[in-house]
Design a protein around this motif. Structure first.
Motif, PDB file in Angstrom:
ATOM      1  N   ILE A  32      77.759 112.661 -44.809  1.00  0.00           N
ATOM      2  CA  ILE A  32      76.919 113.658 -45.459  1.00  0.00           C
ATOM      3  C   ILE A  32      76.866 114.900 -44.591  1.00  0.00           C
ATOM      4  O   ILE A  32      76.679 114.807 -43.363  1.00  0.00           O
ATOM      5  N   ARG A  33      77.049 116.066 -45.186  1.00  0.00           N
ATOM      6  CA  ARG A  33      76.970 117.300 -44.418  1.00  0.00           C
ATOM      7  C   ARG A  33      75.591 117.422 -43.784  1.00  0.00           C
ATOM      8  O   ARG A  33      74.562 117.405 -44.485  1.00  0.00           O
ATOM      9  N   ALA A  34      75.575 117.570 -42.472  1.00  0.00           N
ATOM     10  CA  ALA A  34      74.300 117.633 -41.767  1.00  0.00           C
ATOM     11  C   ALA A  34      73.496 118.867 -42.162  1.00  0.00           C
ATOM     12  O   ALA A  34      72.260 118.814 -42.236  1.00  0.00           O
ATOM     13  N   ASP A  35      74.188 119.972 -42.444  1.00  0.00           N
ATOM     14  CA  ASP A  35      73.465 121.212 -42.765  1.00  0.00           C
ATOM     15  C   ASP A  35      72.881 121.214 -44.172  1.00  0.00           C
ATOM     16  O   ASP A  35      72.174 122.147 -44.553  1.00  0.00           O
ATOM     17  N   SER A  36      73.169 120.160 -44.972  1.00  0.00           N
ATOM     18  CA  SER A  36      72.608 120.082 -46.321  1.00  0.00           C
ATOM     19  C   SER A  36      71.274 119.338 -46.339  1.00  0.00           C
ATOM     20  O   SER A  36      70.585 119.334 -47.367  1.00  0.00           O
ATOM     21  N   VAL A  58      72.550  94.297 -57.341  1.00  0.00           N
ATOM     22  CA  VAL A  58      72.591  95.488 -58.193  1.00  0.00           C
ATOM     23  C   VAL A  58      71.669  96.568 -57.621  1.00  0.00           C
ATOM     24  O   VAL A  58      70.571  96.276 -57.144  1.00  0.00           O
ATOM     25  N   GLY A  59      72.136  97.810 -57.647  1.00  0.00           N
ATOM     26  CA  GLY A  59      71.265  98.942 -57.347  1.00  0.00           C
ATOM     27  C   GLY A  59      71.403  99.541 -55.963  1.00  0.00           C
ATOM     28  O   GLY A  59      70.717 100.525 -55.656  1.00  0.00           O
ATOM     29  N   ILE A  60      72.267  98.999 -55.101  1.00  0.00           N
ATOM     30  CA  ILE A  60      72.372  99.509 -53.735  1.00  0.00           C
ATOM     31  C   ILE A  60      72.897 100.943 -53.734  1.00  0.00           C
ATOM     32  O   ILE A  60      72.298 101.848 -53.139  1.00  0.00           O
ATOM     33  N   VAL A  61      74.034 101.152 -54.405  1.00  0.00           N
ATOM     34  CA  VAL A  61      74.639 102.485 -54.419  1.00  0.00           C
ATOM     35  C   VAL A  61      73.706 103.492 -55.088  1.00  0.00           C
ATOM     36  O   VAL A  61      73.546 104.626 -54.614  1.00  0.00           O
ATOM     37  N   ALA A  62      73.072 103.076 -56.176  1.00  0.00           N
ATOM     38  CA  ALA A  62      72.157 103.973 -56.883  1.00  0.00           C
ATOM     39  C   ALA A  62      70.994 104.384 -55.985  1.00  0.00           C
ATOM     40  O   ALA A  62      70.594 105.556 -55.956  1.00  0.00           O
ATOM     41  N   LYS A  63      70.446 103.426 -55.246  1.00  0.00           N
ATOM     42  CA  LYS A  63      69.307 103.716 -54.390  1.00  0.00           C
ATOM     43  C   LYS A  63      69.680 104.683 -53.278  1.00  0.00           C
ATOM     44  O   LYS A  63      68.953 105.642 -52.992  1.00  0.00           O
ATOM     45  N   GLY A 102      71.334 116.024 -50.139  1.00  0.00           N
ATOM     46  CA  GLY A 102      72.424 115.613 -49.260  1.00  0.00           C
ATOM     47  C   GLY A 102      73.781 115.767 -49.936  1.00  0.00           C
ATOM     48  O   GLY A 102      73.989 115.282 -51.046  1.00  0.00           O
ATOM     49  N   TRP A 103      74.693 116.426 -49.244  1.00  0.00           N
ATOM     50  CA  TRP A 103      76.032 116.715 -49.768  1.00  0.00           C
ATOM     51  C   TRP A 103      76.996 115.674 -49.208  1.00  0.00           C
ATOM     52  O   TRP A 103      77.377 115.710 -48.041  1.00  0.00           O
ATOM     53  N   ILE A 104      77.408 114.733 -50.063  1.00  0.00           N
ATOM     54  CA  ILE A 104      78.314 113.662 -49.637  1.00  0.00           C
ATOM     55  C   ILE A 104      79.744 114.203 -49.596  1.00  0.00           C
ATOM     56  O   ILE A 104      80.257 114.707 -50.598  1.00  0.00           O
ATOM     57  N   ALA A 157      70.412 112.473 -52.844  1.00  0.00           N
ATOM     58  CA  ALA A 157      70.244 113.566 -53.800  1.00  0.00           C
ATOM     59  C   ALA A 157      68.840 114.169 -53.728  1.00  0.00           C
ATOM     60  O   ALA A 157      68.662 115.385 -53.871  1.00  0.00           O
ATOM     61  N   THR A 158      67.861 113.308 -53.474  1.00  0.00           N
ATOM     62  CA  THR A 158      66.477 113.781 -53.365  1.00  0.00           C
ATOM     63  C   THR A 158      66.341 114.826 -52.258  1.00  0.00           C
ATOM     64  O   THR A 158      65.577 115.798 -52.388  1.00  0.00           O
TER      65      THR A 158
END
Length: 283
Positions: free
Chosen positions: A51-55, A14-19, A29-31, A25-26
């Motif tokens: 993830i967009r590199a420029d984000s 449990v918690g892999i995706v959330a982490k 990062g734009w997925i 998000a911290t």
């Protein structure tokens, strides 16, 4: 659009995706693409994010350093790559041209996002086709009585070209175990049957004798066990009792080209995750 590709495999919990999502998000990062798979049989979890590199506020090395504590916490096998860094692919062939010609065409037209620094072949038959594309052609004959010298030269050329991947485009020689091990999960082969059926030589002849109704092709990573490496992609075409061996060869060549090009594309885009002798392919 330039992206970073984050590819992860780890024991499921449990918690892999959330982490991972919270980490991205911290840093704002734009997925752009997210894929997940939980394998109940092995108890492992697989993930691929673009993830967009420029984000992001850091480069690739900065990403690795920032993400490393999470990877340790979840015992991850992971990598992150930059889509703008084109992989270097060495092609290998023998006499048959269909797979090699197809890959060269796709590369020439911009369909395959990679660099092809050279082609290595154990016959000189395909030189003019390769050199027309402006690609160096290395003829490395294989002496059936002493193959070691030829494969030493192949290894030298691959290392000299700093290859990220090697594609056996109907290269009709068996690579020695040491070469398979050194370039594990980087050597891609096309076998002209729907593995695990009809391993080895003349699979269309084997299929004809067996009276099969489907023939196919398999793109797989090469291991020291013949035609038994992790499978990347497969496809089939229907045949009948009316089809001769020559018909099967003709029909099979079309499937071989498609399967190899798709498998290579998945590899170039970091869509293939290997666990034991199986793959997860986020296509």
């Amino acid at each position: 659009m330039r992206t970073f590709r984050l590819v992860i495999a780890c024991p499921d919990r449990v918690g892999i995706v959330a982490k991972v999502s919270n980490f991205l998000a911290t840093y704002n990062g734009w997925i752009t693409e997210a894929s997940h798979h939980s394998d109940n049989q092995s108890g492992w979890f697989f993930m691929r994010h673009e993830i967009r590199a420029d984000s992001l506020p850091f480069d690739l090395e900065g990403f690795r350093q920032a993400f490393a504590p999470i990877a340790r916490e979840f015992e991850m096998e992971w990598r992150v790559t930059d889509s703008s860094q084109r992989k270097r692919v060495v092609l290998m062939a023998s006499r048959e041209s269909h797979c090699l010609a197809d890959l060269l065409h796709r590369w020439h037209s911009g369909e395959l996002d990679c660099d092809i620094p050279c082609v290595i072949a154990n016959h000189d038959t395909l030189r003019s086709m390769v050199e027309w594309h402006g690609i160096p052609y290395h003829h490395v004959p294989v002496d059936p009585q002493d193959k070691a010298a030829a494969f030493a030269e192949v290894e030298r050329l691959v290392l000299e070209q700093q290859a990220d991947a090697i594609v056996l485009a109907r290269y009709m020689q068996i690579l020695p175990p040491a070469l398979c091990e050194r370039f594990a999960q980087r050597v891609i082969n096309i076998h002209h049957s729907f593995l695990p059926s009809f391993v080895g030589a003349k699979p269309y002849h084997q299929a004809s004798l067996r009276g099969v109704k489907l023939i196919g092709a398999t793109c797989h990573y090469v291991t020291d066990e013949l035609d038994a490496g992790p499978i990347i992609e497969q496809d089939v075409v229907r045949v009948s009792h009316r089809d001769s061996i020559e018909d099967m060869v003709r029909l099979g060549k079309d499937v071989e080209k498609m399967v190899l090009s798709r498998g290579l594309r998945y590899h170039l885009e970091d869509r293939v995750l290997v666990h034991d002798n199986k793959t997860v392919v986020f296509d």
